[in-house]
Write a protein that holds these residues in place. Structure first.
Motif, short mmCIF file in Angstrom:
data_model
loop_
_atom_site.label_atom_id
_atom_site.label_comp_id
_atom_site.label_asym_id
_atom_site.label_seq_id
_atom_site.Cartn_x
_atom_site.Cartn_y
_atom_site.Cartn_z
N GLY A 223 0.82 -1.22 0.00
CA GLY A 223 0.00 0.00 0.00
C GLY A 223 0.84 1.26 0.00
N ILE A 224 1.94 1.24 0.77
CA ILE A 224 2.86 2.39 0.79
C ILE A 224 3.50 2.56 -0.59
N ALA A 225 3.96 1.44 -1.17
CA ALA A 225 4.56 1.49 -2.51
C ALA A 225 3.55 2.00 -3.52
N TYR A 226 2.32 1.54 -3.42
CA TYR A 226 1.26 1.98 -4.33
C TYR A 226 1.06 3.49 -4.22
N PHE A 227 0.97 3.98 -3.01
CA PHE A 227 0.76 5.41 -2.81
C PHE A 227 1.92 6.21 -3.41
N VAL A 228 3.14 5.82 -3.08
CA VAL A 228 4.31 6.57 -3.56
C VAL A 228 4.43 6.50 -5.07
N ILE A 229 4.32 5.30 -5.64
CA ILE A 229 4.51 5.14 -7.08
C ILE A 229 3.32 5.61 -7.88
N HIS A 230 2.13 5.15 -7.53
CA HIS A 230 0.95 5.46 -8.34
C HIS A 230 0.43 6.87 -8.10
N ASP A 231 0.18 7.20 -6.85
CA ASP A 231 -0.44 8.49 -6.57
C ASP A 231 0.53 9.66 -6.60
N VAL A 232 1.74 9.45 -6.06
CA VAL A 232 2.69 10.56 -5.98
C VAL A 232 3.52 10.67 -7.26
#
Length: 161
Positions: free
Chosen positions: A78-87
């Motif tokens: 979830g952290i990786a998703y947030f950083v890569i996808h959203d940020v």
């Protein structure tokens, strides 16, 4: 924890293709529609995965067993998703500048291909971290051309002085 993190890419791909672009499209379509607000209905899926991870933590913490580490793997994904996808990809927070990393460029290209269709059907590239080799080839060529343009611009500037 690492196994769960790796497995989550497959889970995310299947959920994205068959659930988000399936019967939950009514929430996910907010992500495929241009808007000027900070949140999307699609963001509710964070709550689902967060709740799932929390349950694994709760039921696997006294004593700590495999369920705790599954929760940790889901959380890391979830952290990786947030950083890569959203940020990084969608720039929901403006912290990344230009990147000449072939993997990150390929990831960005694959995601743009996915978003080239605003319809439920017809999209491609449903994963987050795994990228098809065809996007690597495109990314490598784009980066090579950009670097060459910068070199050419620099040599033209040097010739004028």
């Amino acid at each position: 924890m690492i196994i769960t993190f790796v497995v989550m890419e497959g889970v995310a791909w299947a959920m994205h293709k068959y659930v988000l672009h399936g019967f939950m499209w009514f929430l996910h379509k907010s992500h495929h529609t241009k808007h000027d607000h900070a949140f999307e209905w699609n963001d509710l899926f964070f709550a689902y995965y967060g709740t799932l991870a929390m349950l694994f933590f709760v039921f696997g913490s006294d004593p700590i067993d495999y369920r705790f580490w599954i929760g940790a793997g889901i959380t890391l994904y979830g952290i990786a998703y947030f950083v890569i996808h959203d940020v990084f990809i969608h720039r929901r927070l403006r912290v990344f500048g230009k990147s000449y990393n072939v993997y990150l460029k390929a990831l960005n290209i694959a995601h743009k291909v996915h978003h080239s269709s605003s319809a439920r059907d017809g999209a491609a590239s449903y994963g987050m971290l795994w990228v098809s080799w065809k996007y690597f080839r495109s990314a490598h060529e784009i980066i090579r051309k950009k670097k060459q343009q910068e070199i050419n611009r620099g040599s033209l500037l040097n010739q004028r002085t």
